[in-house]
Design an enzyme around this catalytic site. Sequence first.
Site, PDB file in Angstrom:
ATOM      1  N   ARG A 112       1.800   8.635  12.804  1.00 48.07           N
ATOM      2  CA  ARG A 112       1.535   9.685  13.663  1.00 48.07           C
ATOM      3  C   ARG A 112       0.005  10.080  13.629  1.00 48.07           C
ATOM      4  NH1 ARG A 112       2.559  15.301  11.108  1.00 48.07           N
ATOM      5  NH2 ARG A 112       0.763  14.342  10.036  1.00 48.07           N
ATOM      6  N   TYR A 148       0.911  -1.347   0.042  1.00 47.44           N
ATOM      7  CA  TYR A 148       0.059  -0.072  -0.003  1.00 47.44           C
ATOM      8  C   TYR A 148       0.735   1.109  -0.013  1.00 47.44           C
ATOM      9  CZ  TYR A 148      -3.198   3.751   1.181  1.00 47.44           C
ATOM     10  OH  TYR A 148      -4.051   4.794   1.138  1.00 47.44           O
ATOM     11  N   PHE A 177      14.746  19.997  -1.355  1.00 49.65           N
ATOM     12  CA  PHE A 177      13.421  19.269  -1.403  1.00 49.65           C
ATOM     13  C   PHE A 177      13.316  18.097  -0.858  1.00 49.65           C
ATOM     14  CE2 PHE A 177      10.722  16.946  -4.363  1.00 49.65           C
ATOM     15  CZ  PHE A 177       9.605  17.341  -4.219  1.00 49.65           C
ATOM     16  N   ARG A 208     -10.116   4.273   9.063  1.00 49.70           N
ATOM     17  CA  ARG A 208      -9.086   4.182   8.157  1.00 49.70           C
ATOM     18  C   ARG A 208      -7.888   3.382   9.187  1.00 49.70           C
ATOM     19  NH1 ARG A 208      -7.812   8.239   3.967  1.00 49.70           N
ATOM     20  NH2 ARG A 208      -6.423   8.966   5.406  1.00 49.70           N
TER      21      ARG A 208
HETATM   22  C1  PS7 Z   1       4.834  14.972  -6.116  1.00 47.45           C
HETATM   23  C2  PS7 Z   1       5.942  16.246  -4.135  1.00 47.45           C
HETATM   24  C3  PS7 Z   1      11.587  12.922  -2.195  1.00 47.45           C
HETATM   25  C4  PS7 Z   1      12.209  11.059  -3.686  1.00 47.45           C
HETATM   26  C5  PS7 Z   1      -0.301  13.832  -2.806  1.00 47.45           C
HETATM   27  C6  PS7 Z   1       6.935  13.146  -1.204  1.00 47.45           C
HETATM   28  C7  PS7 Z   1      -1.349  10.838   0.069  1.00 47.45           C
HETATM   29  C8  PS7 Z   1       3.272  11.196   2.533  1.00 47.45           C
HETATM   30  O1  PS7 Z   1      -2.387   8.693   3.523  1.00 47.45           O
HETATM   31  O2  PS7 Z   1      -3.078  13.133   2.755  1.00 47.45           O
HETATM   32  O3  PS7 Z   1      -4.067  10.275   2.520  1.00 47.45           O
HETATM   33  O4  PS7 Z   1      -3.486  10.625   4.871  1.00 47.45           O
HETATM   34  O5  PS7 Z   1      -1.551  13.211   4.452  1.00 47.45           O
HETATM   35  C9  PS7 Z   1       3.975  14.783  -3.510  1.00 47.45           C
HETATM   36  C10 PS7 Z   1      10.341  10.742  -2.411  1.00 47.45           C
HETATM   37  C11 PS7 Z   1       0.635  11.690  -3.037  1.00 47.45           C
HETATM   38  C12 PS7 Z   1       6.217  11.047  -0.462  1.00 47.45           C
HETATM   39  C13 PS7 Z   1       1.194  10.492  -0.307  1.00 47.45           C
HETATM   40  C14 PS7 Z   1       2.806  13.939  -3.915  1.00 47.45           C
HETATM   41  C15 PS7 Z   1       9.153  11.264  -1.424  1.00 47.45           C
HETATM   42  C16 PS7 Z   1      -0.507  10.983  -3.116  1.00 47.45           C
HETATM   43  C17 PS7 Z   1       4.784  11.630   0.154  1.00 47.45           C
HETATM   44  C18 PS7 Z   1       2.110  13.784  -2.812  1.00 47.45           C
HETATM   45  C19 PS7 Z   1       8.024  10.819  -1.990  1.00 47.45           C
HETATM   46  C20 PS7 Z   1      -0.542   9.721  -2.264  1.00 47.45           C
HETATM   47  C21 PS7 Z   1       0.791  12.743   2.354  1.00 47.45           C
HETATM   48  C22 PS7 Z   1       3.662  10.883   0.217  1.00 47.45           C
HETATM   49  O6  PS7 Z   1      -0.529  13.081   2.159  1.00 47.45           O
HETATM   50  O7  PS7 Z   1      -1.822  11.031   3.122  1.00 47.45           O
HETATM   51  C23 PS7 Z   1       4.998  15.194  -4.339  1.00 47.45           C
HETATM   52  C24 PS7 Z   1      11.403  11.777  -2.800  1.00 47.45           C
HETATM   53  C25 PS7 Z   1       0.742  13.058  -2.862  1.00 47.45           C
HETATM   54  C26 PS7 Z   1       6.746  11.639  -1.384  1.00 47.45           C
HETATM   55  C27 PS7 Z   1      -0.400  10.218  -0.660  1.00 47.45           C
HETATM   56  C28 PS7 Z   1       1.321  10.984   1.019  1.00 47.45           C
HETATM   57  C29 PS7 Z   1       1.632  12.190   1.212  1.00 47.45           C
HETATM   58  C30 PS7 Z   1       2.674  11.439   1.131  1.00 47.45           C
HETATM   59  P1  PS7 Z   1      -3.127  10.184   3.375  1.00 47.45           P
HETATM   60  P2  PS7 Z   1      -1.698  12.586   3.108  1.00 47.45           P
HETATM   61 MN    MN Z   2      -5.054   8.849   0.772  1.00 44.57          MN
HETATM   62 MN    MN Z   3      -2.402  10.414   6.722  1.00 43.65          MN
HETATM   63 MN    MN Z   4      -5.096  11.925   1.957  1.00 47.16          MN
HETATM   64 MN    MN Z   5      -3.114   7.397   2.391  1.00 44.97          MN
HETATM   65 MN    MN Z   6      -3.771  13.163   5.640  1.00 39.59          MN
END
Ligand code: PS7
Ligand code: MN
Ligand code: MN
Ligand code: MN
Ligand code: MN
Ligand code: MN
Length: 355
Positions: free
Chosen positions: A200, A153, A273, A210
């Site tokens: 967290r 997941y 970044f 969830r």
């Molecule tokens: C393209 C910057 C830096 C090599 C929206 C950034 C949700 C932690 O589980 O809503 O729904 O509660 O709190 C970001 C790797 C992804 C991972 C992922 C796109 C790092 C859609 C962060 C972020 C890779 C799926 C938190 C992924 O959201 O989650 C860009 C390098 C998105 C990264 C989701 C989670 C972000 C997350 P949930 P949240």
């Molecule tokens: Mn989600």
């Molecule tokens: Mn979350």
């Molecule tokens: Mn989310």
């Molecule tokens: Mn999620």
């Molecule tokens: Mn969230």
Amino acid sequence: KEHATSGWDRQTMRRCWEFLDMTSRSFAAVIKEVEGDLARTICMFYLVLRGLDTIEDDMTIPDDVKQPILRSFHKLTVTPGWTYNDCGPKEKDRQLLVEYDKVIEEVNLLDPEYRSIILDITEKMENGMADFAHRAATAGATYIDKIEDYDLYCHYVAGLVGEGLSRLFSASKKEVSWLGTQLEISNSMGLLLQKTNIIRDYREDCDDKRYFWPKEIWGRKEYGFQEMKDMYAPGAQQRAQWVQSEMILDALRHSTDALDYLRLLKNQSVFAFCAIPVTMAIATLDLCFMNPAMFQRNIKIRKAEAASLIMRSTNPRDVADIFRQNCRSIHAKAVPEDPNFLRISVACGKVEQWC
Ligand code: PS7
Ligand code: MN
Ligand code: MN
Ligand code: MN
Ligand code: MN
Ligand code: MN
């Protein structure tokens, strides 16, 4: 030049930068600091995935409606004029989908190489999300059994983001051409961030039904839990603590990969970044470790600590120091009564030894 490539001369791109501020609590600032047209590309990548995640998260959309939307999202993302107005009013980012036509317009203006990377990752993520969403709808709640399922997941929702970002960095020529082929460590970057978020957000996610923590961990006989939400009950504190430490131990598995990844980066703005979210994650794991408040409410690192982490996330040496400090702190809080004590010592030692 900066002005020409960031798209401030276009109304639609201006709106997209506004969406970034509206929808990302942590990524907006670091994305804007990335050099040249890569910032705009990452902004659009973020907005596409944020749109997809908003549909994934919306429990008011019935499974039979949600499935085809998720599974065609990469096509909808390039279909001029498409918008989505049926998200529940509780969905905090629903406006992004109401005006998704603006995102589509800007995605279609991206360099074709960038666009195809974004769409390829979107297609893989949407199908993974749809598989898990379907299972959740059938079971009545999100429910993850094995650690293997948990890793899968997290691969779909975050590991793939790491893969996509590495490919974009390589395509931009700001990083080495083979970074985009480093799938294992790119995946680990995402897993470290996503698992920290899942640990967290325990209480918030539980209250939304969830349950992302794998039963293979919280359901161990020695912990004595029948359900994930039993961990916040008054008499459960001690046993819940051991589950928490096993979850944090599991997340720490990815920390040396993250350090290896950061060591490969050459561009200062790309480094910041990638490094800032990761140092925040390690500090958050330290904050959560042995902290019973995490089961009751949302805990966050202090503003001053976050500011200090941002300032120090500029080079691999300082980042490794931050990792070592947090691991030493976790190590010091571990107690021999914890069934995970030995394994925590080993995992922390590994990070403390990393060079
Ligand atoms: C393209 C910057 C830096 C090599 C929206 C950034 C949700 C932690 O589980 O809503 O729904 O509660 O709190 C970001 C790797 C992804 C991972 C992922 C796109 C790092 C859609 C962060 C972020 C890779 C799926 C938190 C992924 O959201 O989650 C860009 C390098 C998105 C990264 C989701 C989670 C972000 C997350 P949930 P949240
Ligand atoms: Mn989600
Ligand atoms: Mn979350
Ligand atoms: Mn989310
Ligand atoms: Mn999620
Ligand atoms: Mn969230």
